[in-house]
Every structure is written in C-alpha cells, then in structure tokens.
Design a protein around this motif. Sequence first.
Motif, PDB file in Angstrom:
ATOM      1  N   ILE A  50      37.158  59.176  -2.298  1.00  0.00           N
ATOM      2  CA  ILE A  50      35.816  59.659  -1.943  1.00  0.00           C
ATOM      3  C   ILE A  50      34.746  58.990  -2.805  1.00  0.00           C
ATOM      4  O   ILE A  50      33.758  58.479  -2.259  1.00  0.00           O
ATOM      5  N   PRO A  51      34.909  58.915  -4.136  1.00  0.00           N
ATOM      6  CA  PRO A  51      33.889  58.209  -4.927  1.00  0.00           C
ATOM      7  C   PRO A  51      33.723  56.742  -4.505  1.00  0.00           C
ATOM      8  O   PRO A  51      32.592  56.245  -4.438  1.00  0.00           O
TER       9      PRO A  51
ATOM     10  N   PRO B 297      30.021  57.242   9.340  1.00  0.00           N
ATOM     11  CA  PRO B 297      30.459  58.583   8.957  1.00  0.00           C
ATOM     12  C   PRO B 297      31.831  58.914   9.554  1.00  0.00           C
ATOM     13  O   PRO B 297      32.096  58.632  10.718  1.00  0.00           O
ATOM     14  N   GLY B 298      32.679  59.468   8.702  1.00  0.00           N
ATOM     15  CA  GLY B 298      33.993  59.887   9.176  1.00  0.00           C
ATOM     16  C   GLY B 298      35.119  58.924   8.859  1.00  0.00           C
ATOM     17  O   GLY B 298      36.269  59.184   9.205  1.00  0.00           O
ATOM     18  N   ILE B 299      34.814  57.810   8.183  1.00  0.00           N
ATOM     19  CA  ILE B 299      35.909  56.980   7.720  1.00  0.00           C
ATOM     20  C   ILE B 299      36.085  57.199   6.230  1.00  0.00           C
ATOM     21  O   ILE B 299      35.142  57.554   5.519  1.00  0.00           O
TER      22      ILE B 299
ATOM     23  N   ASP C  88      40.521  56.452   9.837  1.00  0.00           N
ATOM     24  CA  ASP C  88      39.540  57.043  10.745  1.00  0.00           C
ATOM     25  C   ASP C  88      39.778  58.552  10.743  1.00  0.00           C
ATOM     26  O   ASP C  88      40.813  59.023  11.213  1.00  0.00           O
ATOM     27  N   LEU C  89      38.834  59.300  10.197  1.00  0.00           N
ATOM     28  CA  LEU C  89      38.955  60.764  10.123  1.00  0.00           C
ATOM     29  C   LEU C  89      37.985  61.464  11.071  1.00  0.00           C
ATOM     30  O   LEU C  89      37.713  62.649  10.932  1.00  0.00           O
TER      31      LEU C  89
ATOM     32  N   THR D 294      40.853  56.881  17.897  1.00  0.00           N
ATOM     33  CA  THR D 294      41.694  56.277  16.859  1.00  0.00           C
ATOM     34  C   THR D 294      41.822  57.191  15.630  1.00  0.00           C
ATOM     35  O   THR D 294      42.124  56.722  14.535  1.00  0.00           O
ATOM     36  N   TYR D 295      41.622  58.463  15.846  1.00  0.00           N
ATOM     37  CA  TYR D 295      41.725  59.468  14.780  1.00  0.00           C
ATOM     38  C   TYR D 295      43.077  59.346  14.068  1.00  0.00           C
ATOM     39  O   TYR D 295      44.115  59.219  14.701  1.00  0.00           O
ATOM     40  N   LYS D 296      43.032  59.369  12.743  1.00  0.00           N
ATOM     41  CA  LYS D 296      44.194  59.324  11.853  1.00  0.00           C
ATOM     42  C   LYS D 296      44.876  57.957  11.793  1.00  0.00           C
ATOM     43  O   LYS D 296      45.977  57.844  11.283  1.00  0.00           O
TER      44      LYS D 296
END
Length: 143
Positions: free
Chosen positions: A66-67, A79-81, A96-97, A103-105
């Motif tokens: 995350i940092p 946003p969301g990766i 990919d979140l 392509t989620y996950k």
Amino acid sequence: MNNNFPLFAQCTLSQPVTQEGIVELEKQLKQPLPSEYKRLLQFSNGFEGWLGKQVYVQIWPAEQTIPNTKACEADKMIPGILLIGATNTGEAICLDLREASPTYKRFFMLPFDPFDWDESELLGYTVEEAFTRLQNPFSIPQE
C-alpha cells in the motif's frame, strides 16, 4: 521454507507472511486478498531475484504494497489496483482488485511511466501462470 514454487529457485526468499500481516493488509484494503496472492505471501513475504535469464523481479512484502502503491500514485491513476512488485524492465507487477472488473483478482504487468491500464499485460490468475509468463514477458526467443 518450503519449495512449492521452483520458479523462484534463483530468488532470495523471505519468511512467510503472518496471519496477522494478511489480516492487516485486508483491513487496510477493505477487502479480502485474492487467494493466489495470499498463497504467494504465505510462501515468502516478498522476494527478489532472477526469473530465468531475462527478468529480475522484486516482490514487496505485504506491509510495503500500500505505501508503494501510494508513493507511485497508482491508486490515483488507476483506482483499485495494488502494486505488489517491480521488474528490472520498468514494469510494475500488480493485482486488479476492482470487483466489477472482468480481470478481478488477476496478476498484471503495467508500465511505471506512465501508468496506463491500456498498456497493461495480463500475466495470469495463478502464481504459476503469472510468474511463468513473467519469465519471458516479451516472448523473446530463448537461446
């Protein structure tokens, strides 16, 4: 340390992530981690080294994802990766979140400069698919 992933034989491995480390990352992301990424972290919480002869890879420890994603401003541009590492060829390795994404996950490779989802390359759903593909991401003939 087990040897579930022979792909990483030339890599310097770390201790597996703790359950607390997974819970903390999921809490910060406000969603569960993909099972394949958890499996990778439970093998080694970050590692670096050569995948084959062409690509040097660094996968960051869970607590740095995350940092590092924020430091690169990837969370603002796409946003969301979640950035999970980098290669010596100037690409980010990411997940990919975005739950609504087809392509989620999945694991992806994405240029650092500029971050452009249209330039992303699918690596795969499983750790084996993704890192086998990463061994030769540009399909350069092997000697």
